[in-house]
Design an enzyme around this catalytic site. Structure first.
Site, short mmCIF file in Angstrom:
data_model
loop_
_atom_site.label_atom_id
_atom_site.label_comp_id
_atom_site.label_asym_id
_atom_site.label_seq_id
_atom_site.Cartn_x
_atom_site.Cartn_y
_atom_site.Cartn_z
N ASN A 11 9.89 2.98 -1.02
CA ASN A 11 9.55 2.14 0.02
C ASN A 11 10.59 1.33 0.34
O ASN A 11 11.09 0.12 -0.48
CB ASN A 11 8.30 1.37 -0.62
CG ASN A 11 7.47 0.89 0.44
OD1 ASN A 11 6.68 -0.18 0.39
ND2 ASN A 11 7.81 0.95 1.97
N CYS A 71 3.81 -7.18 1.00
CA CYS A 71 4.37 -5.77 0.79
C CYS A 71 4.64 -5.81 -0.99
O CYS A 71 5.54 -6.65 -1.42
CB CYS A 71 5.44 -5.32 1.46
SG CYS A 71 6.34 -3.82 0.60
N ARG A 217 0.05 0.38 8.34
CA ARG A 217 0.14 0.07 9.61
C ARG A 217 1.30 -0.62 10.14
O ARG A 217 2.02 -1.29 9.45
CB ARG A 217 -1.11 -1.40 9.57
CG ARG A 217 -1.20 -2.22 10.57
CD ARG A 217 -2.05 -3.41 10.28
NE ARG A 217 -1.45 -4.13 9.33
CZ ARG A 217 -1.64 -5.42 8.98
NH1 ARG A 217 -2.74 -6.04 9.44
NH2 ARG A 217 -1.23 -6.12 8.12
N CYS A 225 3.38 2.32 -1.51
CA CYS A 225 3.03 0.97 -0.97
C CYS A 225 2.35 0.23 -2.00
O CYS A 225 1.05 0.63 -2.81
CB CYS A 225 1.84 1.00 -0.09
SG CYS A 225 0.97 -0.29 0.65
N GLY A 226 3.08 -1.01 -2.75
CA GLY A 226 2.37 -1.58 -3.81
C GLY A 226 0.97 -2.34 -3.58
O GLY A 226 0.08 -2.35 -4.67
N GLY A 228 -0.98 -1.25 -1.50
CA GLY A 228 -1.96 -0.13 -1.24
C GLY A 228 -2.30 0.36 -2.59
O GLY A 228 -3.58 0.87 -2.90
#
Length: 282
Positions: A11, A71, A217, A225-226, A228
């Site tokens: 990421n 994030c 998004r 995605c942390g 996430g």
């Protein structure tokens, strides 16, 4: 503009030390630097700013120029940057974000940060605060837990969690075979998500392991995605699928997530890596 490209499990963001640099139009700069053909190539732009309420501020923008609240992979890289580049000598720091102040513990090896443990705070489960529209639907309740949602003519079940930004976790049988480029935007822009949504497509492997892919998004599919991963852990615990400590397997690598029962906080541990330093003319 001088920058550092960094990544947490793939990421990747462009980081700018705004103690030294000034960016007049961050949304536009984010779009320029994120372009993987004509720019640097990244999932977005993260500015490291002074803060009046924490040690540093993380100001982030997605690849499409939209502002992001938080994030998890990005904030680990912020921690590595401020230590490795000499902005601090502390191994416990606070970082201001739109999703609140986060507290980070740095594991240092040979003078460089190797791992970062982030206190991601308490998960928000109130539909109105995520936000996810429940009013008027058959499964209207005070939580979005295994709730039905119809997307592109197909029924799914979602669990809603905010980790400072909105997530819906959807459990499916085949994560790797999913056509995420097709279904991801349909979730992101669904009418039940007034601020759009980050969608995690997850599969439970066992009581301590879950695999996932994510449609973010404003950025599309990313390798990790942390926030996430934290949302998937919380959703998996809420649904009774896993223990309170779980390994989340993402395309870019693995994160260790704990939802602590005593303080209700979610803790995320993972790596952060410098890719290269550079300078770009805007």
């Amino acid at each position: 503009m001088k920058f550092t490209k960094m990544q947490g499990l793939g990421n990747d963001y462009v980081y700018v030390n705004c103690f030294k640099e000034k960016i007049d139009n961050p949304p536009e700069v984010a779009k320029i630097v994120s372009d993987r053909h004509f720019g640097i190539g990244s999932d977005g732009l993260i500015m490291i700013n002074p803060s009046k309420v924490a040690d540093f501020e993380m100001e982030m923008y997605n690849a499409d120029g939209s502002r992001g609240e938080m994030c998890g992979n990005g904030i680990r890289c912020v921690a590595k940057y401020v230590y490795d580049y000499g902005l601090t000598d502390k191994t416990h720091i606070s970082v201001e974000t739109l999703g609140g102040i986060k507290y980070l513990d740095l594991t240092v090896k040979d003078g460089k940060v190797a791992l970062v443990r982030v206190d991601m705070g308490e998960p928000e489960l109130d539909p109105e605060k995520i936000p996810i529209i429940m009013k008027g639907y058959s499964d209207e309740s005070d939580r979005v837990l295994n709730a039905q949602i119809k997307v592109d003519g197909k029924e799914y079940h979602m669990t809603g969690v905010s980790m400072g930004n909105p997530h819906d976790v959807v459990y499916i049988d085949d994560v790797q075979g999913l056509d995420i480029e097709k279904i991801g935007p349909k979730f992101e822009n669904h009418e039940r998500f007034p601020q759009r949504i980050n969608t995690e497509f997850a599969r439970v492997i066992d009581r301590k392991t879950v695999e996932m892919r994510v449609w973010e998004r404003g950025s599309g599919e990313t390798l990790a995605c942390g926030t996430g991963a934290c949302a998937v852990a919380v959703a998996s615990i809420l649904n009774g699928y896993t223990e309170r400590e779980v390994e989340i397997r993402l395309l870019g690598g693995n994160l260790q997530i704990e939802w602590n029962e005593e303080d209700n906080h979610v803790y995320m541990t993972g790596p952060a890596t410098v890719v290269f330093d550079g300078e770009i003319e805007l």
